[in-house]
Every structure is written in C-alpha cells, then in structure tokens.
Write a protein that holds these residues in place. Sequence first.
Motif, short mmCIF file in Angstrom:
data_model
loop_
_atom_site.label_atom_id
_atom_site.label_comp_id
_atom_site.label_asym_id
_atom_site.label_seq_id
_atom_site.Cartn_x
_atom_site.Cartn_y
_atom_site.Cartn_z
N PHE A 102 1.13 -1.23 -0.49
CA PHE A 102 0.25 0.05 -0.66
C PHE A 102 0.76 1.35 0.13
O PHE A 102 0.85 1.93 -1.03
N LYS A 103 2.38 0.96 1.14
CA LYS A 103 2.85 2.27 0.87
C LYS A 103 3.86 2.39 -0.82
O LYS A 103 3.66 4.02 -0.80
N ALA A 104 3.49 1.64 -1.31
CA ALA A 104 4.38 0.99 -2.60
C ALA A 104 3.62 2.47 -3.04
O ALA A 104 3.58 3.17 -4.19
N LEU A 105 2.40 1.84 -3.44
CA LEU A 105 1.32 2.33 -4.75
C LEU A 105 0.29 3.86 -4.26
O LEU A 105 0.94 4.48 -4.79
N ILE A 106 0.81 4.18 -2.81
CA ILE A 106 0.89 5.23 -2.62
C ILE A 106 1.64 6.53 -3.24
O ILE A 106 1.36 7.26 -3.71
N GLU A 107 2.95 5.90 -3.12
CA GLU A 107 4.36 6.71 -4.16
C GLU A 107 3.87 6.98 -5.07
O GLU A 107 3.96 7.48 -5.57
N ASP A 108 3.62 5.72 -5.86
CA ASP A 108 3.50 5.60 -6.94
C ASP A 108 2.29 6.77 -7.55
O ASP A 108 1.89 7.13 -9.05
N ASN A 109 1.37 7.07 -6.60
CA ASN A 109 0.16 7.56 -6.96
C ASN A 109 0.16 8.46 -6.64
O ASN A 109 -1.21 9.80 -6.21
N MET A 110 1.04 9.36 -6.28
CA MET A 110 0.86 10.06 -5.01
C MET A 110 0.47 11.84 -6.12
O MET A 110 -0.26 12.20 -4.93
N ASP A 111 1.24 11.70 -7.03
CA ASP A 111 0.26 13.01 -8.58
C ASP A 111 -1.16 12.90 -7.93
O ASP A 111 -1.40 14.13 -8.02
N ARG A 112 -1.14 11.82 -9.00
CA ARG A 112 -3.10 11.65 -8.75
C ARG A 112 -3.60 12.08 -7.46
O ARG A 112 -4.79 12.31 -7.94
N MET A 113 -3.32 11.90 -6.19
CA MET A 113 -3.87 12.35 -5.34
C MET A 113 -3.82 13.35 -4.81
O MET A 113 -4.93 13.77 -4.12
N ALA A 114 -2.57 13.63 -5.29
CA ALA A 114 -2.67 15.44 -4.53
C ALA A 114 -3.50 16.04 -5.24
O ALA A 114 -4.19 16.95 -4.42
N GLU A 115 -3.36 15.68 -6.65
CA GLU A 115 -4.67 16.51 -7.23
C GLU A 115 -6.08 16.18 -6.98
O GLU A 115 -6.84 17.02 -6.63
N MET A 116 -6.15 15.17 -7.02
CA MET A 116 -7.60 14.57 -6.04
C MET A 116 -7.85 15.60 -5.59
O MET A 116 -8.55 16.03 -5.34
N ILE A 117 -6.67 15.62 -3.74
CA ILE A 117 -7.16 16.39 -2.76
C ILE A 117 -6.94 17.98 -3.32
O ILE A 117 -8.07 18.57 -2.81
N THR A 118 -6.98 18.71 -4.17
CA THR A 118 -6.45 20.01 -4.29
C THR A 118 -7.86 20.15 -5.40
O THR A 118 -8.96 21.30 -5.14
N ALA A 119 -8.05 19.50 -6.23
CA ALA A 119 -9.57 19.35 -7.03
C ALA A 119 -10.94 19.75 -5.97
O ALA A 119 -11.62 20.31 -6.22
N GLU A 120 -10.41 19.28 -4.70
CA GLU A 120 -11.66 19.22 -4.36
C GLU A 120 -11.93 19.93 -2.41
O GLU A 120 -13.12 20.36 -2.03
N HIS A 121 -10.34 19.99 -2.02
CA HIS A 121 -9.87 20.94 -0.69
C HIS A 121 -9.82 22.57 -1.04
O HIS A 121 -9.78 23.25 -0.42
N GLY A 122 -9.16 22.33 -2.13
CA GLY A 122 -8.30 23.49 -2.67
C GLY A 122 -7.42 23.86 -2.29
O GLY A 122 -6.44 24.70 -2.42
N LYS A 123 -6.25 23.67 -1.29
CA LYS A 123 -5.01 23.76 -0.93
C LYS A 123 -4.00 23.83 -2.16
O LYS A 123 -4.36 22.83 -2.87
N VAL A 124 -2.84 23.53 -1.64
CA VAL A 124 -1.41 23.94 -2.73
C VAL A 124 -1.30 22.37 -3.20
O VAL A 124 -1.20 22.29 -2.39
N ILE A 125 -0.93 21.97 -4.27
CA ILE A 125 -0.59 21.04 -4.84
C ILE A 125 0.69 19.97 -3.94
O ILE A 125 0.49 18.86 -3.55
N SER A 126 1.95 21.23 -3.48
CA SER A 126 3.01 20.79 -2.15
C SER A 126 1.90 20.50 -0.92
O SER A 126 2.49 19.72 -0.47
N ASP A 127 0.81 21.10 -0.64
CA ASP A 127 0.97 21.41 0.63
C ASP A 127 -0.22 20.08 0.63
O ASP A 127 0.02 19.03 1.51
N SER A 128 -0.81 19.30 -0.14
CA SER A 128 -1.40 17.95 -0.48
C SER A 128 -0.85 17.13 -0.75
O SER A 128 -0.91 16.28 -0.12
N LYS A 129 0.86 17.20 -1.11
CA LYS A 129 1.09 16.18 -0.92
C LYS A 129 1.62 15.49 0.06
O LYS A 129 2.38 14.68 0.98
N GLY A 130 2.64 16.40 1.07
CA GLY A 130 3.01 16.67 2.41
C GLY A 130 2.25 15.97 3.13
O GLY A 130 2.48 15.05 4.29
#
Length: 527
Positions: A102-130
């Motif tokens: 699961f950890k490896a999959l999160i790393e592989d999908n980091m960009d996609r997940m961060a975009e998903m969070i930013t699209a619905e929450h609004g925070k900046v992408i670098s913060d979503s990744k953090g």
Amino acid sequence: MRISVRNIMVAEATLITVLQYGFLRKRWDMIKDIGHWINGAMVSGQGETLGPVFNPATGEQTGMVRLASEPDVNAAIAAAQDAFPAWANTPPVIRARVMFRFKALIEDNMDRMAEMITAEHGKVISDSKGSIIRGMEVVEFACGIPQLLKGEFTENVGTDIDSWSVRQPLGICTGITPFNFPAMVPMWMFPIAIACGNSFVLKPSEKDPSAANFMAELMQEAGLPDGVLNVVQGDKVAVNVLLRHPDVQSVSFVGSTPIAEYVYRTGTSTGKRVQALGGAKNHMVVMPDADLDQATDALMGAAYGSAGERCMAVSVAVAVGAAANPLLDRLIPAIEALKVGPGTDPDAEMGPLVTQAHYQKVKRYIDLGIEEGADLKIDGRDLVLQGYENGYFVGPTLFDKVTPDMQIYKEEIFGPVLSVVRAPDFDSAIEIVNGHEYGNGSAIFTRDGNVAREFTSRNLTGMVGVNVPIPVPMAFHSFGGWRRSLFGDTHMHGPEGVRFFTRLKTVTSRWPAGVRTGAEFVMPTVR
Ligand code: NAD
C-alpha cells in the motif's frame, strides 16, 4: 413560414435553449458520481440523497456524492463483520506485507492523489503531497506491526506456571473524518486498525470524498481481502448508524468540538471504545529574546498554510513584552507578499477555503473582529483573483490587539486569520495559553532554555513545540490534544493507536505433572 422579427426571436430563443440544455447536459455528464466502497466494489447504494462537491478555486460543482442511508451503512458493517474472522487470523507478517505494498502504491500514485485532494479541498498541490506523506508515515509505522504486537511473557510467575499477555483485535472499527485532511486523517486510523487485525468502515467528509475511495482501491490492489476496508460516503445519517450499531466496536473521530463531544457521548453510551479529536485554537508565544525573523517565517507558514484550515494551524500569536512591535513590522510585509492562488498554480502558497459557506463564515468573523474592537492590520475580505472570481478565496488577514474576551479569540475561525494578543510577561502568556478552552497544540519561540522548559512543563496542551510552530508528532509518536480538543483516553496513531485498536489478554498456564494437590480455597499466592 414568413420571416418576421418575432419568428427570428422565437428561433433564437429555441436555439439558445437547445444550446443551454446541451451545455448543461455536457456539464452534468462531467460531474463525477461518487459512491461507496463496500466489500471490494464501488456501489451507488440505496440512499437517494446526493451532496454536491465543488472545486473551491472556481466555485464549480464537479461531483455529487452519494449520502449513505441506513441500509447502505448496514451493508458496509455486514461486509466488515464477514471479513473480520479470517483477517484477524491472518499472520501479522502477512498483514504487514499488505501495508508495504500500500505504501508503494501511494508513492506511485502521489501526483494523482494530490490532484484529487486539491481539486476538492483547494489546498496547494505541494501541501496536498505533504499531507499524503504524513499519512503514509503511519502506513510505514503499521508495516512494523509484527514487532508492535509482540506480547510479554514471564516464565514461572508461580512455580511451574507461566504467564503471557497478547493484544488482540477488537472487530469492526470505524473512522469519521473531517474535510481538511481527506487522506492523512483517515490514514491516522485505518492502517493501524487493519494491521492490528480489525476490519474497518470509514466515513469521510462529504466535502472532499474522492481520496477515501481511491485509498480503498489501492488497499485492494495491495492485496487486502474484500470487506476488510469499506468506505461509506455520507453525513450525520451514516454517522448515527455507526455510533449505534451493535457490531461496531470502536469509533475514531476527528472534526469540530461539538460533533466530537456528541460522537464521544453517543458512542460510549452504546458501549463502544471512542477517541474523538476536536477543534483547536493554537497559540504561539513569541518571547522578546526570540529570533524574530525565524518566528515570523514560522508564523506565516503555521497561520496561513492550507488557508488556516489545519487543526494545528497557529491562529493566535502571543507577543510578549517588547516582541510585539518588531514582530508586526516583520509580519506585515511578509503577509503582503504572500501568494494566493488556485491550488494547481505551482507558485501559489495559499489556496481558497473549502466551501462557499465556510468562505462566508470566515468573512463574518473578520467583520466581527472589527466590531469587537480588534485592530485590523491586513484585511483579506476583498480579495478577487482574475479568472477565479467565483472561487472561495479570503486573503491572509491580521488582527492586532486581540483580547481573550473577544469572540474572534475564543472561537475557532479555521481560516487565514491570525490574531496577535499582547502579553506583558511570560507568566501572563502561559495563563493565556492555558485559559483557552481548547488544548490541541502550542509553541514557544525563545532562546532561553529555562523559559522553554517552563513552557513545556506548565502548559495544558497535548502537543508542544519549542521553536517549532506546528509540533505535529511523527507517526511513531501519537497525535492528540488536551481539554476540549480531545474526548477519550488515547491519542491517535503511534503506540497509542496500537493500544486503541487492540485489547489486552493475559494468559496464565500450568501443565501439572500429575501430582494432585486438592482444592484450594484461599487466594492463590506465590510461596
Ligand atoms: P465537522 O465536525 O463538521 O465534520 C467532521 C465529520 O463529522 C465529517 O465526517 C462530518 O460528515 C461529520 N459530521 C458533521 N456534522 C455531524 C453531525 N451533526 N452529526 C454527526 N456527524 C457529523 O468538521 P469539519 O468541518 O469537517 O473539519 C474541521 C474541524 O475538524 C475543525 O474544527 C478542526 O479543528 C477539526 N480537526 C481537528 C483535528 C484534530 O486532530 N484535533 C484534525 C483535523 C481537523
């Protein structure tokens, strides 16, 4: 047909209606339908109520989330109940391997997940990744579950009698999470619960629901058996079913204080183990001897990062004695230079607020601060960004001369609003920190070790920083506040998480060698 002005107008109107209908249909087709993840599959459920999901930077509706009905939640609980025995029986080392994947999959999908969070929450992408990384660290902690679950053994607690303790899973654990960390806060809960051998039902915030479903899909890809992790989207209807269902063993909640208190009272009244983390008003004390440049940088990030929508955001700067004026001299230009923009803009340091309602609420608090007599140094109410006129942007706002009797001091604003409270000396600063009803986190900036030591010892908050503005504990420590920032006995994740998601069993064992000793009626003692 005769061509008249009227006919042309009718034709035009018809054309516009057709075009509009086409446009709306096209837009509706683009609106994401967000369902539940139950027993390893995405389902729409039986509930007929839908909640809108917006892109906070544009104000456009981008999704509709299915709000679970009672039968939907019952279906998730039934799936979790069915999956529990086999999963609890799965060796911890195999459970850990799922976490590694699961950890490896999160790393592989980091960009996609961060975009998903930013699209619905609004925070900046670098913060979503953090925030994803901070959640992933809990997964890394959960990878160590074989070691963490090791019990204790004593040979010869009595003559030829051995005793050992084990920690066993509870059964179905549940999590109810807030909008501000749609990936990290769920990851404070389900990786440890599941690694401990429990099954889990997650009810994420209805404001940004997509990340939870995505994580459930990744867990399946990582090898988690169906039914061990379920996601029910929804609101208080779903929460109330979880709180009252007899098969649910535990409730982990993170959100605002009134709901945390309600969840704690209701959940414990139905016999469940509950940990409910609530709201915050975190203070940062700035002593006159502090490095004021560092303190300013620290305040900027802690007050305005994620538009102040963090439970560990610093919303009050307590400026002690001579620190106040030079601190303000540094803060004001720094705030004026802060870059506000949509979360997808790589140069933006702060994005919009999550919803239109929250945007209005934060602006009302700024109005209130003025009415209460606080000195508004920087006003973020009229910020309009070109191309994002309908976004929920409030600029960074600064109040000076805020006093503890003001509502803007007492209540959690949860927006980019920093209040400066002036305190004459260290003792009154400590009194201010300890006088607030919330006790999530606090920090001090000073060069004096003795003052720092006094501060960490005397203050009544659960997480304390010394020259660290947001003292969020790492995953292998535990996270939680004091007083009305937490209801329950244990903090979240880390060692406290393992304790919360397991219960202790102590076994005492003797293998008699065949000599009968007869019944004993006195309390057994070691002789
Ligand atoms: P919220 O309390 O409105 O919602 C939290 C969860 O409770 C959501 O899943 C929501 O659907 C559900 N909920 C809302 N109203 C409910 C009701 N009447 N009955 C039952 N369930 C209900 O919180 P939010 O606005 O999503 O998040 C912001 C709050 O969370 C802030 O107060 C912030 O300080 C707090 N928070 C605290 C921590 C912490 O660790 N202490 C961490 C993150 C956020």
